[in-house]
Design a protein around this motif. Structure first.
Motif, short mmCIF file in Angstrom:
data_model
loop_
_atom_site.label_atom_id
_atom_site.label_comp_id
_atom_site.label_asym_id
_atom_site.label_seq_id
_atom_site.Cartn_x
_atom_site.Cartn_y
_atom_site.Cartn_z
N TRP A 167 0.84 -1.20 0.00
CA TRP A 167 0.00 0.00 0.00
C TRP A 167 0.88 1.26 0.00
N ALA A 168 1.94 1.22 0.83
CA ALA A 168 2.84 2.38 0.91
C ALA A 168 3.57 2.58 -0.42
N GLN A 169 3.99 1.47 -1.03
CA GLN A 169 4.70 1.55 -2.31
C GLN A 169 3.84 2.20 -3.38
N GLN A 170 2.56 1.85 -3.35
CA GLN A 170 1.65 2.39 -4.37
C GLN A 170 1.43 3.89 -4.21
N LEU A 244 -4.93 -4.18 1.33
CA LEU A 244 -6.08 -3.45 1.87
C LEU A 244 -5.58 -2.28 2.71
N PRO A 245 -6.40 -1.26 2.91
CA PRO A 245 -5.97 -0.11 3.72
C PRO A 245 -5.61 -0.54 5.16
N ALA A 246 -4.70 0.23 5.77
CA ALA A 246 -4.18 -0.14 7.09
C ALA A 246 -5.26 -0.25 8.16
N LYS A 247 -6.35 0.48 8.02
CA LYS A 247 -7.37 0.40 9.07
C LYS A 247 -8.01 -1.01 9.09
N ILE A 248 -7.93 -1.72 8.00
CA ILE A 248 -8.45 -3.10 7.98
C ILE A 248 -7.36 -4.10 8.39
N THR A 249 -6.15 -3.91 7.86
CA THR A 249 -5.09 -4.88 8.17
C THR A 249 -4.63 -4.79 9.63
N SER A 250 -4.95 -3.67 10.30
CA SER A 250 -4.53 -3.56 11.70
C SER A 250 -5.60 -4.16 12.63
N ASP A 251 -6.71 -4.58 12.08
CA ASP A 251 -7.79 -5.14 12.90
C ASP A 251 -7.87 -6.66 12.64
N VAL A 252 -7.29 -7.45 13.54
CA VAL A 252 -7.23 -8.89 13.29
C VAL A 252 -8.60 -9.57 13.25
N SER A 253 -9.60 -8.90 13.81
CA SER A 253 -10.92 -9.53 13.82
C SER A 253 -11.75 -9.16 12.58
N HIS A 254 -11.19 -8.28 11.73
CA HIS A 254 -11.95 -7.84 10.56
C HIS A 254 -12.10 -9.01 9.56
#
Ligand SMILES: Nc1nc2c(ncn2[C@@H]2O[C@H](COP(=O)(O)OP(=O)(O)OP(=O)(O)O)[C@@H](O)[C@H]2O)c(=O)[nH]1
Ligand SMILES: [Mg+2]
Length: 458
Positions: A167-170, A244-254
């Protein structure tokens, strides 16, 4: 202290338990396994095709194409043959040659091919001076789609680590120019509803559109590159994933994070790991092919991106594996060899080759730094698998067959000798040189392969 002596005596220690076949292998064959790493379109298949053609002509005594290859003198070669490697489809040499015969370049590689080139040496006394007491010198080569190699670094990451870095690379240049549509799609996507197969498919389609477009535009670090191929590698339609955006990848229960993490694990265990074990077997000699023209043709940022990609690959490929050292280098008390090879050198006038070499050193500097404290010898080479162009009376010009098969002349501005010497708003035109009618002598007249082989055989 006496490597020759060591090599010959070592097998005796185990001889009692070994069969005849093993005996032959130890005494009569000297096997060199080359790992040839190259990003997609870097020139792997064309290089193999040329190498085979050149060595065939050379061994039939028709033409001494590799004058500098004194380590394997032409007069000592009795004959040469190609053989398959167990478990691999044979490299389609004839097919590639017939494509060239129809004035087309070989097709992009979509699966893995292997082949052994066995050079039978004449049994005369001089052979012993040169190559120990072997009868055969065996070269093993593996050809594969370049898209696979850029996926290997994904083995060392979790899904969320991979997703966040991608995501950061993009978001940075030059990818950011092509990622806009995809990122917009994600911003508008409803991640609150659960990940049905239909929704996953929509996301994958949008991501693949980005990957294809970015590849078209000369981006080299595209993951997963395997998703760009329709061959029977990994079934990404069934178990695909996207960043996916970080707000999803930082939520393990998502639920989306959970599903893609699971698919990512599957990708690692069912595809990447077996691929690394089979295709990218460790070897003590490695050739890294680099197409500098692609970057020069696009932009300065593309060159920086290529440098970064190579540095990632060096880290996670063979030399990042500590076992490799103990097995291949430390035990044998010999050094590994890495050749950085810039391909398609016929596309630049000879007067520019010094700058090309210096640019190659700059591009590979990050990768070289990774080997700094290791017993690895490396060198840089400029190679052309086929000489498609002709020199002109002007040192900075070349003649070649353009897309309309007209024989035209192109003149060159000086090529930058380092990335920072390249003006940010400039790019260098790429000669779209066609396969010439007299392709065979032009293959035999390719440049640099003798020095490359010599370095690897020494
Ligand atoms: N002028 C010139 N063009 C070359 C040479 N080698 C390769 N090319 C061009 O580069 C293209 C890609 O070469 P390939 O050998 O197919 O590249 P690859 O690394 O096998 O690519 P993938 O199979 O897609 O990973 C070819 O189609 C040619 O157009 C060369 O020595 N000279
Ligand atoms: Mg290929």
């Amino acid at each position: 202290m006496y490597p020759v002596f060591d090599k010959v005596t070592k097998p005796f220690k185990k001889l009692a338990s070994a069969g005849r076949e093993q005996f032959d292998q130890w005494f009569l064959q000297d096997t060199h396994r080359f790992t040839i790493t190259g990003l997609s379109r870097s020139g792997k298949s064309m290089l193999f095709t040329s190498l085979m053609t050149i060595l065939k002509h050379r061994s039939e005594g028709q033409y001494n194409c590799l004058p500098l290859l004194t380590r394997l003198p032409m007069e000592l070669v009795e004959h040469m043959r190609l053989e398959p490697i167990d478990g691999y489809t044979l490299f389609p040499l004839e097919e590639h040659l017939s494509e060239l015969d129809n004035r087309r370049w070989p097709q992009p590689t979509e699966q893995v091919y292997g082949f052994k080139l066995i050079v039978r040496l004449k049994q005369i006394a001089r052979v012993k001076q040169w190559l120990l007491p072997y009868t055969d010198v065996v070269f093993e080569f593996i050809d594969y789609p370049g898209e696979w190699v850029t996926d290997l670094p994904m083995l060392n990451k979790t899904y969320s680590q991979w997703s966040d870095s991608t995501w950061a690379q993009q978001a940075s240049e030059p990818q950011s120019h092509f990622a806009g549509g995809w990122q917009q799609f994600v911003r508008e996507f409803d991640f609150e509803s659960s990940p049905t197969s239909e929704k996953v498919q929509q996301l994958l389609d949008a991501y693949l559109r980005y990957l294809h477009e970015a590849k078209q535009q000369g981006i080299s670090m595209l993951q997963p590159g395997s998703f760009l191929l329709d061959s029977d590698g990994y079934d990404w339609r069934k178990a695909g994933f996207t960043p996916l955006p970080a707000k999803i990848t930082s939520d393990v229960s998502h639920p989306w994070n959970q599903l893609f993490s699971q698919h990512f694990l599957q990708f690692q265990s069912q595809w990447l790991n077996p691929l690394k074990q089979s295709t990218f077997k460790e070897a003590d000699k490695q050739i890294i092919l680099i197409d500098l023209f692609e970057g020069l043709n696009h932009s300065k940022q593309h060159l920086y991106q290529l440098k970064e990609t190579l540095s990632h690959l060096a880290e996670t490929f063979v030399y990042g594996n500590p076992n490799w050292f103990s097995r291949h280098v430390l035990n044998k008390s010999q050094i590994g060899k890495v050749a950085f090879v810039a391909t398609k050198m016929d596309l630049a006038p000879a007067a520019q080759h010094d700058n090309m070499l210096s640019l190659l050193k700059d591009i590979s500097a990050g990768a070289v730094a990774k080997f700094a404290d290791k017993p690895i010898k490396f060198e840089h080479f400029l190679v052309s698998a086929i000489q498609t162009t002709d020199a002109d009376s002007e040192a900075d010009s070349l003649r070649f067959l353009n897309a309309n098969r007209e024989y035209v002349e192109a003149s060159f501005e000086p090529i930058p000798d380092a990335i920072k010497a390249m003006p940010a708003d400039e790019h260098f035109p790429l000669l779209n040189a066609q396969v010439p009618d007299d392709y065979l002598p032009r293959i035999l007249n390719g440049r640099g392969l003798d020095r490359l082989l010599q370095f690897l055989l020494e």
